[in-house]
Design an enzyme around this catalytic site. Structure first.
Site, PDB file in Angstrom:
ATOM      1  N   LEU A  60       0.791  -1.170  14.366  1.00 42.82           N
ATOM      2  CA  LEU A  60       1.033  -1.115  15.591  1.00 42.82           C
ATOM      3  C   LEU A  60       0.925   0.517  16.080  1.00 42.82           C
ATOM      4  CD1 LEU A  60       4.210  -2.617  14.247  1.00 42.82           C
ATOM      5  CD2 LEU A  60       2.895  -3.580  15.500  1.00 42.82           C
ATOM      6  N   GLY A  69       3.944  -0.991   8.369  1.00 37.39           N
ATOM      7  CA  GLY A  69       5.155  -0.467   8.088  1.00 37.39           C
ATOM      8  C   GLY A  69       6.272  -1.743   8.168  1.00 37.39           C
ATOM      9  N   ASP A 111       0.734  -1.601   0.121  1.00 35.00           N
ATOM     10  CA  ASP A 111       0.257   0.251  -0.100  1.00 35.00           C
ATOM     11  C   ASP A 111       1.000   0.961   0.079  1.00 35.00           C
ATOM     12  OD1 ASP A 111      -2.687   1.341  -0.027  1.00 35.00           O
ATOM     13  OD2 ASP A 111      -1.457   2.467   1.688  1.00 35.00           O
ATOM     14  N   ARG A 160       4.970  12.364  13.769  1.00 30.12           N
ATOM     15  CA  ARG A 160       4.675  12.068  15.633  1.00 30.12           C
ATOM     16  C   ARG A 160       4.905  13.313  16.349  1.00 30.12           C
ATOM     17  NH1 ARG A 160       7.730   6.269  15.350  1.00 30.12           N
ATOM     18  NH2 ARG A 160       9.405   7.324  14.072  1.00 30.12           N
ATOM     19  N   TYR A 213       2.497  10.358  -0.127  1.00 32.45           N
ATOM     20  CA  TYR A 213       4.231   9.959   0.530  1.00 32.45           C
ATOM     21  C   TYR A 213       4.787  10.538  -0.145  1.00 32.45           C
ATOM     22  CZ  TYR A 213       0.535   6.779   2.879  1.00 32.45           C
ATOM     23  OH  TYR A 213      -0.370   5.968   3.649  1.00 32.45           O
TER      24      TYR A 213
END
Length: 318
Positions: free
Chosen positions: A209, A282, A55, A232, A60
């Site tokens: 995750l 990922g 994916d 993040r 990105y």
């Protein structure tokens, strides 16, 4: 298809997908600096392990992840189900906007085909469309025309909110819904999944995750690494990060018996729901890809799954 990997049918698409896929947002540097060599080794290892679903998105790295993937799959296109997305702009003057007008989607789809060096995309997803976009549906005509022309085989949506997911399933045109679903984000199981199962919409569980929180490897000290373009840096700092780590700590009981580590537990949890066809963690490198693939090998006992649901419903208070 390799014996160690398991496969499921992706909703009404009929595609046979490995239950563990590969998400490529990390390869564009959205979770800290990356080396192309490591990204390429992650992709090569995925194929070796029987992972057949990768994916990506034009968002990105402003197409960087698609270009890398296209290069990695030269001569191997027939081994992979490629899923990409369009409509969510993450760079340039329109950064932060979501654009789904037909002309725009037609153009970016063509650009994705070029970067991926392929004649067709197996699954094209609208990237975070609003309920309004889903229900009005001009963009669906673009996708249907592309499907008839052989440029895409199937189409669906990747969504952020439960309302968007419910709208997509009820609308009936999306064959798949990609949504964040993990031990710390279980809402889709109560809202979207029951509806999706009724009409055979395939569920792709992303962020299994929780951006590393559920690997069992992160500590408060890791916050210092969330800098610059690392996604993040915006949402996983300070109290929110510490709270998430504390909740993840409450889930250590899942690692016992055949479940050897937290990564396995987190991925097996996603796959335990019958609505979920595939989860797409990922992987920065070959080692992480191997750890992820092992998530297909174990099952979480029903009593543990029930306990996890109770914990989540209580806000991890009990």
């Amino acid at each position: 298809m390799l014996a160690g990997m398991k496969y499921r049918t992706l909703g009404k698409t009929g595609l046979q997908v490995s239950v563990i896929g590969l998400g490529t947002m990390v390869h564009a540097g959205h979770f800290g600096p990356m080396k192309d060599s490591e990204s390429l080794s992650a992709i090569a290892t995925a194929l070796e392990l029987g992972v057949n679903f990768i994916d990506t998105s034009d968002a990105y790295g402003a197409g960087y992840a698609e270009t890398l993937l296209g290069n990695a799959l030269k001569g191997k296109r027939d081994k992979v189900i490629i899923a990409t997305k369009g409509g969510n702009v993450m760079s340039g003057p329109n950064r932060g906007k979501r654009i789904f007008n037909p002309d725009y989607i037609s153009r970016v789809m063509e650009e994705s085909l070029q970067r991926l060096q392929t004649d067709y995309i197996d699954l094209y997803q609208l990237h975070n469309p609003t309920v309004d976009v889903i229900e009005k549906g001009e963009v669906w005509e673009v996708l249907e025309r592309a499907r008839r022309a052989g440029k895409i085989r199937h189409y669906g949506v990747s969504i952020n909110s439960m309302e968007e997911g419910i709208a997509a399933v009820k609308d009936g045109r999306a064959e798949t819904v990609q949504v964040e679903y993990n031990l710390l984000a279980q809402k889709p199981a109560e809202t979207i999944f029951p509806l999706a199962e009724q009409v055979q919409v395939g569920i792709i569980a992303r962020v299994p995750l929780r951006r590393g929180i559920l690997t069992g490897k992160m500590t408060v000290a890791d916050e210092a690494r969330f800098q610059g373009e690392d996604v993040r840096a915006r949402s996983f700092k300070g109290d929110p990060f510490r709270n998430e780590l504390a909740r993840a700590e409450r889930l250590r009981f899942l690692v016992h018996g055949e479940v050897k580590n937290h990564v396995q537990a987190a991925l097996a949890f996603c796959l335990a729901h019958p609505a979920v066809s595939i989860t797409i963690p990922g992987a920065r490198n070959a080692q992480q890809m191997r750890e992820n693939a092992a998530g297909a090998e174990v099952e979480i006992p029903r009593a543990d799954l029930d306990h996890v649901t109770e914990l989540w419903r209580s806000g991890f208070a009990n």
